[in-house]
Design a protein around this motif. Structure first.
Motif, mmCIF file in Angstrom:
data_model
loop_
_atom_site.group_PDB
_atom_site.id
_atom_site.type_symbol
_atom_site.label_atom_id
_atom_site.label_comp_id
_atom_site.label_asym_id
_atom_site.label_seq_id
_atom_site.Cartn_x
_atom_site.Cartn_y
_atom_site.Cartn_z
ATOM 1 N N ALA A 1 0.754 -1.251 0.162
ATOM 2 C CA ALA A 1 0.099 0.022 -0.152
ATOM 3 C C ALA A 1 0.771 1.210 0.124
ATOM 4 O O ALA A 1 1.989 1.115 0.369
ATOM 5 C CB ALA A 1 -0.886 0.102 1.080
ATOM 6 N N VAL B 1 -2.078 -4.701 0.724
ATOM 7 C CA VAL B 1 -3.530 -4.965 0.374
ATOM 8 C C VAL B 1 -3.509 -6.151 -0.452
ATOM 9 O O VAL B 1 -2.809 -6.447 -1.207
ATOM 10 C CB VAL B 1 -4.120 -3.883 -0.453
ATOM 11 N N TYR C 1 -9.748 5.000 2.513
ATOM 12 C CA TYR C 1 -9.512 3.823 1.887
ATOM 13 C C TYR C 1 -8.011 3.363 1.432
ATOM 14 O O TYR C 1 -7.252 4.470 1.184
ATOM 15 C CB TYR C 1 -10.585 3.515 0.830
ATOM 16 N N PRO C 2 -7.813 2.351 1.418
ATOM 17 C CA PRO C 2 -6.126 1.874 1.022
ATOM 18 C C PRO C 2 -6.080 2.206 -0.423
ATOM 19 O O PRO C 2 -6.957 2.143 -1.278
ATOM 20 C CB PRO C 2 -6.139 0.463 1.180
ATOM 21 N N THR D 1 -6.992 -8.021 -2.163
ATOM 22 C CA THR D 1 -8.527 -8.100 -2.180
ATOM 23 C C THR D 1 -8.979 -9.567 -2.176
ATOM 24 O O THR D 1 -10.056 -9.729 -1.930
ATOM 25 C CB THR D 1 -8.792 -7.581 -3.711
ATOM 26 N N LEU E 1 -10.984 0.875 -3.157
ATOM 27 C CA LEU E 1 -9.316 0.736 -3.287
ATOM 28 C C LEU E 1 -8.936 1.430 -4.291
ATOM 29 O O LEU E 1 -9.352 1.519 -5.420
ATOM 30 C CB LEU E 1 -9.090 -0.948 -3.569
#
Length: 140
Positions: free
Chosen positions: A9, A15, A81-82, A17, A59
């Motif tokens: 990140a 991160v 959010y990242p 998903t 994202l």
């Protein structure tokens, strides 16, 4: 099908998903040097805040950018959010995008249902999310 994204990140933990749980995943490809990205960022945050209680995850993918500048952007805009750090553009390339900014909407089954090429608005993005939340998820 959504290719799944993972990596470092811009700020915060890595991160993946694959470990996220969503009803709708909104992936926005952006860069600090992209003026349309700057214009749409407030709308992205407004929509994210409006839908976070409904399982909608956001994202970012920071495309070919300076990490320090990207970290400042996240701080200055108070992005909640990242964002994946994508200095060589390989992560964004897996989405098949033509130019910045781009926004992709993925349903709970991992199917990319919509792609918005170019700057989006809060109304446009909210409308697409509402459609996806109202419709049953696509079959495999």
């Amino acid at each position: 099908p959504f290719p799944g994204l993972m990596g470092e990140a811009v700020v915060g933990p890595p991160v993946d998903t694959g470990s996220m749980d969503w009803t709708v995943l909104v992936v926005n490809v952006w860069a600090t040097w992209c003026e349309p990205c700057r214009r749409e960022q407030p709308a992205l945050q407004q929509v994210q805040a409006a839908y976070e209680e409904r399982g909608v995850e956001f994202l970012g993918v920071d495309y070919r950018d300076d990490r320090a500048a990207a970290a400042r952007w996240i701080e200055d805009f108070e992005v909640a959010y990242p964002s994946l750090y994508d200095p060589d553009g390989r992560t964004a390339a897996t989405l098949g995008f033509p130019f910045l900014p781009d926004t992709y909407l993925v349903d709970a089954t991992g199917t990319m249902r919509y792609a918005v090429y170019g700057e989006t608005s809060g109304d446009e993005l909210s409308g697409l999310i509402d459609e996806m939340l109202a419709a049953p998820a696509a079959e495999g």
